[in-house]
Design an enzyme around this catalytic site. Sequence first.
Site, short mmCIF file in Angstrom:
data_model
loop_
_atom_site.label_atom_id
_atom_site.label_comp_id
_atom_site.label_asym_id
_atom_site.label_seq_id
_atom_site.Cartn_x
_atom_site.Cartn_y
_atom_site.Cartn_z
N HIS A 1 -37.40 9.33 13.06
CA HIS A 1 -38.29 10.24 12.35
C HIS A 1 -39.31 10.78 13.34
O HIS A 1 -39.84 10.03 14.16
CB HIS A 1 -38.99 9.49 11.22
CG HIS A 1 -39.69 10.38 10.25
ND1 HIS A 1 -40.81 11.08 10.58
CD2 HIS A 1 -39.41 10.70 8.97
CE1 HIS A 1 -41.20 11.79 9.52
NE2 HIS A 1 -40.36 11.58 8.54
N ASP B 1 -29.59 -7.34 7.02
CA ASP B 1 -28.79 -8.56 6.79
C ASP B 1 -27.46 -8.25 6.10
O ASP B 1 -26.42 -8.77 6.49
CB ASP B 1 -29.53 -9.54 5.87
CG ASP B 1 -30.95 -9.79 6.29
OD1 ASP B 1 -31.26 -9.53 7.47
OD2 ASP B 1 -31.75 -10.22 5.44
N ARG C 1 -29.53 12.23 8.02
CA ARG C 1 -29.94 12.35 6.63
C ARG C 1 -31.09 13.34 6.50
O ARG C 1 -32.01 13.34 7.31
CB ARG C 1 -30.41 10.99 6.12
CG ARG C 1 -31.16 11.07 4.84
CD ARG C 1 -31.77 9.74 4.48
NE ARG C 1 -32.91 9.41 5.28
CZ ARG C 1 -34.18 9.45 4.82
NH1 ARG C 1 -34.43 9.83 3.60
NH2 ARG C 1 -35.18 9.11 5.59
N LEU D 1 -44.96 5.18 9.42
CA LEU D 1 -44.62 6.56 9.12
C LEU D 1 -45.78 7.39 8.59
O LEU D 1 -46.51 6.99 7.70
CB LEU D 1 -43.51 6.60 8.08
CG LEU D 1 -42.92 7.99 7.92
CD1 LEU D 1 -42.07 8.34 9.11
CD2 LEU D 1 -42.13 8.09 6.65
N LEU E 1 -33.76 8.61 -1.20
CA LEU E 1 -34.20 8.07 -2.49
C LEU E 1 -33.21 8.51 -3.56
O LEU E 1 -32.84 7.74 -4.44
CB LEU E 1 -35.61 8.56 -2.84
CG LEU E 1 -36.76 8.00 -2.01
CD1 LEU E 1 -38.09 8.50 -2.56
CD2 LEU E 1 -36.75 6.47 -2.02
N GLY F 1 -34.45 -2.90 -4.26
CA GLY F 1 -35.08 -1.60 -4.02
C GLY F 1 -34.59 -0.64 -5.09
O GLY F 1 -34.12 -1.07 -6.16
N GLU G 1 -29.21 2.40 1.16
CA GLU G 1 -29.20 2.58 2.60
C GLU G 1 -28.20 1.67 3.33
O GLU G 1 -27.71 2.02 4.40
CB GLU G 1 -30.61 2.34 3.16
CG GLU G 1 -30.75 2.85 4.58
CD GLU G 1 -32.19 2.89 5.07
OE1 GLU G 1 -33.10 2.98 4.23
OE2 GLU G 1 -32.39 2.87 6.30
N HIS H 1 -36.01 5.18 11.81
CA HIS H 1 -36.42 5.38 10.43
C HIS H 1 -35.33 5.09 9.42
O HIS H 1 -35.56 4.47 8.38
CB HIS H 1 -36.87 6.83 10.30
CG HIS H 1 -37.39 7.19 8.96
ND1 HIS H 1 -38.39 6.47 8.34
CD2 HIS H 1 -37.06 8.18 8.10
CE1 HIS H 1 -38.65 7.03 7.16
NE2 HIS H 1 -37.84 8.05 6.99
N GLN I 1 -31.37 7.37 12.48
CA GLN I 1 -32.28 8.50 12.44
C GLN I 1 -33.66 8.13 13.00
O GLN I 1 -34.23 7.12 12.61
CB GLN I 1 -32.47 8.97 11.01
CG GLN I 1 -33.45 10.12 10.90
CD GLN I 1 -33.44 10.73 9.52
OE1 GLN I 1 -34.03 10.18 8.59
NE2 GLN I 1 -32.75 11.83 9.35
N ARG J 1 -35.10 16.50 10.83
CA ARG J 1 -35.69 15.41 11.60
C ARG J 1 -35.12 15.24 12.99
O ARG J 1 -35.88 15.06 13.94
CB ARG J 1 -35.42 14.10 10.87
CG ARG J 1 -36.12 14.10 9.60
CD ARG J 1 -36.13 12.75 9.03
NE ARG J 1 -37.04 12.90 7.92
CZ ARG J 1 -36.99 12.21 6.82
NH1 ARG J 1 -36.10 11.27 6.70
NH2 ARG J 1 -37.85 12.44 5.87
N PHE K 1 -39.27 20.50 2.08
CA PHE K 1 -39.04 19.37 2.96
C PHE K 1 -38.11 19.78 4.07
O PHE K 1 -37.24 20.63 3.87
CB PHE K 1 -38.44 18.21 2.16
CG PHE K 1 -39.24 16.96 2.30
CD1 PHE K 1 -40.38 16.78 1.55
CD2 PHE K 1 -38.86 15.98 3.20
CE1 PHE K 1 -41.13 15.65 1.68
CE2 PHE K 1 -39.61 14.84 3.34
CZ PHE K 1 -40.75 14.66 2.58
N THR L 1 -46.02 10.70 6.58
CA THR L 1 -45.02 11.37 5.75
C THR L 1 -44.62 12.74 6.30
O THR L 1 -45.44 13.48 6.84
CB THR L 1 -45.50 11.55 4.31
OG1 THR L 1 -44.52 12.30 3.60
CG2 THR L 1 -46.81 12.30 4.25
N GLU L 2 -43.34 13.04 6.11
CA GLU L 2 -42.86 14.36 6.43
C GLU L 2 -43.51 15.38 5.52
O GLU L 2 -43.59 16.57 5.84
CB GLU L 2 -41.35 14.37 6.22
CG GLU L 2 -40.71 15.64 6.62
CD GLU L 2 -39.24 15.40 6.91
OE1 GLU L 2 -38.92 14.39 7.56
OE2 GLU L 2 -38.43 16.23 6.51
N GLY M 1 -30.84 -1.23 -5.85
CA GLY M 1 -30.57 -2.49 -6.54
C GLY M 1 -31.01 -2.46 -7.99
O GLY M 1 -30.28 -2.89 -8.89
N GLY N 1 -30.53 -7.33 -3.64
CA GLY N 1 -31.49 -6.30 -3.26
C GLY N 1 -32.13 -5.70 -4.50
O GLY N 1 -31.48 -5.53 -5.53
#
Lengths: 569, 318, 294
Positions: A232, A211, A384, A242, A390, A12, A373, A342, A230, A276, A117, A244-245, A15, A10
């Site tokens: 959203h 996966d 969450r 999405l 993030l 992201g 995640e 989400h 979750q 959320r 937020f 954005t929040e 990773g 991964g």
Amino acid sequence: MRVHDVVVVGSGLAGMEAALRASQDGELDVAIVSKVFPTRSHSGAAQGGIACAIGNQDPEDNWEVHMFDTVKGGDYLVDQDAAELMCKKAPEIIYELEHMGLVFNRLPDGRMAQRSFGGHSKPRACFAADWTGHAILHTLFEIVLKRKVKVYSEWYVTSLIVRDHTCHGVVAYDIMRGALEVFKARAVIFCTGGYGRAYKITSNAHANTGDGLSIAYRAGIPLEDMEFVQFHPTGLYGSGILLTEGARGEGAYLLNNDGERFMKKYAPERMELGPRDIVARAEQQEIDEGRGINGKTCVNVDIRHLGKERIMERLPQVRDLAWDFLGLDCFSECIPIQPTAHYSMGGIPVNLDCECVIDDKGTKIDGFYAAGECSCVSVHGANRLGTNSLLEACAMGAIAGTSAAKYAKSAPDLSLPDDADVEAKREIDWLLNARGSVKIADLGDELQRTMMDDCGVFRTEAQLKRQYDVVKNLQQRFQSIGLSDRSKTFNTELLGALELSHLLDFAEVIVLGALNRTESRGGHSRKDHPKRDDANWLKHTLAYKDVDGPRFAYKPVTITRFQPQERKY
Amino acid sequence: MAEHTTFKVFRYNPETDSKPYFQSYQVPLQGGKTVLDGLNEIKGQQDGTLTYRMSCRSAICGSCGMVVNGHSKLVCRLQIAEVLKNFDEVVIEPMRNFEVIRDLVVNMDRFWDKMDKVTPWLVADEENVPATERLQSPADFNVIRDASSCIMCGVCLSDCTSLEVDSNFLGPAALAKAFRMAADSRSVDREERLLELSKEGGVWDCARCYECVQVCPKYVAPMETIMKLREMTLKADLVDNRGTRHVEHFTELVLDSGILDERRLPMKTVGLTDLKGMLHMAPTGLRMMLKGKMPLIHPHIKDVDELQRIAHKVEESK
Amino acid sequence: MKYAFFPGCVAKQTCPELYHSTKKVAQALNIDLVELENAACSGAGVVSQQNEALSDALNARTFAMAEKQALPIMTICSTCQGAFCRANKRLRQEPYRDKINGYLSGNGKNEGGYKGTTKIKHFLWALVEDLGIEELKKRVKRPLRNLKVASFYGCHLLRPSDALGFDNPDNPTSLEKVIDALGAEPVDYDGRTRCCGFPILLENENASMAMVSKHTLEAKEKGSDCMVTPCPLCHLNLDVQQPNAEKIARQKIGLPVLHLPQLVGLALGFSEHEMGLHKHIVPTGRVVEKAIGS
Ligand SMILES: Cc1cc2nc3c(=O)[nH]c(=O)nc-3n(C[C@H](O)[C@H](O)[C@H](O)COP(=O)(O)OP(=O)(O)OC[C@H]3O[C@@H](n4cnc5c(N)ncnc54)[C@H](O)[C@@H]3O)c2cc1C
Ligand code: SF4
Ligand code: SF4
Ligand code: FES
């Protein structure tokens, strides 16, 4: 066979952070294996921000307030030692990213700007317009390039090699050439992201098929808290893409068909800024009770009063999304939205060092780590908070990299089991020769639709039982699928089938976990058990793969500073 | 409107096809569907072998760049109805300027190779690293903000007219990245970068065709960043090459007479000392002269003084 | 139809045939052209590389001249049109316009500055939008029946479309409409919206010539008798440089490249000489034969 000291699966945020940490001192041979090119990872889609109590906007903020918000937001299913670790580590992580070159919005004095937020009591989300994840993902990738970390892009990991509680590496399929190869490694870190694609309406990319979860599950590793998904509150109507929040953070209104700001009924104090799960349920309730816009399954988000300039400055992507995907002009029109799958709170159980632990006694799989995640440490508990993932991906990714490196330096060099790739070969051969009449697209679609309907925002025993039968039936029909593509070069149909088989595996875990948990907590909301039940359910679910389905066990929640209270906003 | 839309798709499988061909599919048309939805519909229901990349389906991962009816796009954010405003059918081909691997999938190595060449990371002062963040004013953030929104989709390279004829050209995305790094108020290697970027294949080889600005799905406007790099280079007075001379003398000549002197500009750009360059241009010049394309007296506008006065005021205000 | 006419530098120097053919054709179509004799070069997107404010100030001065006469500007050059439109877009924003007007003020010559109202149209747009295709058809005296014409728009007339806003840059149609109205047959080919290579002629000649040969050869292969372009800079590369492109491509091309007003003029009945076709580098005899022989 390919040999590396550490293999990170991964690319992201989790990773890349892991790979950068593991390769930091230059002593280890570290490789990233990813089914998509690193910058294509879904972390790049994160819009709103990354939480960090550096107090630039509000000097009163500190890690403890952040931790409290996180624990409360997670409906007390959070392991508090993990939340403390993450919130304390946040400033280090953010400053390090900034030093790498991160492009973030600034305050007039040049420090990083922060915004409010949902669920956070202080403005602590650092951000880059509404492409925060993109900014971090690309900065990390720049450093991956700078360090010349080896990246296997477009390699699909099919299985994890675990024998006697020890991890030996992974088996991966080179998408470009259609070749299966064994990767031998002293340590493997899974950073494979979430499983939103189990649902029809989702904010997740097509690649988010979870996966890593079922790969681990198939290797005998339990999955933790999978029933917590979750939703959203602001997915674009129809697709779930999405919005954005950040929009709510900047002051957007949520309106029902009567034009009423309905959040006043559900979270009178925080209104649209409620967490959320509460906002998503409020929307679903409005929709279920017939107050959706023109009777459809959506409510409206209204940002017109923010004005063009503010929208362009802070929420440019909202304008684009509304225009490109709904053909709406958000300066003058409301945007129809609905709850969208989400984030996956559940995942591979790990401890504070991101080592995989498979029971409540702390039994480890040596050399196997997970972060981001796909893991469950559990900093998010039952729900969450926005901008915390993030942070989790970066902070826990970094920790995973450090601990895997430490382990890899001292781990013995084991010989690979002879049958390392036998199962993977069998699976791919079987798929390439699958000539049945069932279409994978139809199975996928049916799974996603039914999960949405019967294992979605609200759940009941009857729905979940029905859904269990559906999943079982789909698993059976999977045996009669037919594929038409037998090429070795870039066979995306084969990948689609592999991904679907994973979805079908862990969907069963989600459904049964939800059926067992006879309470409502965070993202898991049982209409027939509407109250949180700490006496019986203040515990984590663990699901083990057994011959004919998952076997469930439970483990306690770590509570250090904050005793469970009722969650009110 | 027809109930079905025709998708004409480029097909090529190196294992079975000796050469590429087009295949047509009928896609049921519903409102609000994107071209990617159409491809997914074909793949799921009609032809599982159709091969393309995609992931986020929300224009952020950069996977789904393709050529649609002649220009490069992200198909996930392209409404089918939008295409049908200008064309009868949706014609989809793989991105240009890249090698085709299969169907709509191209080899992106070229993109990353170019990226590698521009030192695609920030080079900041590593000696005095503060305990917290490095400061950057909102104005300085704004300078690099749009350029930072690049999702590396390659759409701009696919339509870049210079790259099409000169594989050595760094291309829009890499140059935009170079701008984002060079213009960052935290960077300490601006001059080295600008010098490097003035070499062959760099900022002076952009044909200013605006293709990349037109097709970029984000806010990068790559060519604008290239022009800013040129401006930075001129301001820093770092290089003297045909590119810089062209711009400097162009401005000077315009201020001289109000009308650009087309005889003198090429000479000044090539440089009077560059005998070979001058000789090289001679035959073309001669041909033009013979055809009456070279006026003997250079025209000028009446109010040349006025231009100089304005230029002076602009200069003063800096 | 009356315009403040901005011919641009090239029509006044290396492409005099464009200037003269435009004047004749305009007259024949009853288009009244008041030449902006005191206007400066548009900067062509080059001056702005050195100093965008200076470039915008010079152009604001030009726009103000037309504004005073309450006339739209007409250009005959894609590059000027592009530079003007981009500047005009910036100048539509008030704080910026005020700043630029500040540079113009001082000696009373540009009194009041530029108010941001001037419309700018290329000759092509004026034909399509103001005269109208039907009207143009009616004025045609000698339909160019046998002629196959490849259009070449020039980048700056199409892109960026948020500044230009006339043709769709993916599939522009105005030139084709005009070609069709003149009785000729438009040829479809990929190169019509691409770059002629002129801006890098001196910096990267090989690349520039490769563009010329690529587009001209493609047009030829699709059966074109000639190209037509609304941009004299494209003309300079596609016509004047064609012999050099042939050398690099190692093959003959020989595709005549007409200025848009010349093509219109031929259909209106002007002679080849009146349209200045003898001033081209690539001989135009065959085109004239086909056009007039029809
Ligand atoms: C639209 C959206 C907006 C969001 N906004 C925010 C926000 O504002 N703030 C916030 O904190 N969080 C946000 N989130 C959540 C957050 O983005 C994710 O939780 C986080 O980025 C996950 O990072 P990751 O590194 O764990 O996984 P990902 O970034 O998803 O990466 C997963 C990686 O695993 C690889 N992979 C998966 N399976 C395989 C396999 N079989 N073989 C090889 N490789 C594999 C993939 O290629 C990919 O590189 C948002 C999420 C979404 C969907
Ligand atoms: S403007 Fe320059 S960089 Fe952009 S596409 Fe044209 S030649 Fe390429
Ligand atoms: S500059 Fe724009 S078009 Fe080019 S790669 Fe980046 S996002 Fe894509
Ligand atoms: S699918 Fe991600 S950009 Fe189109």
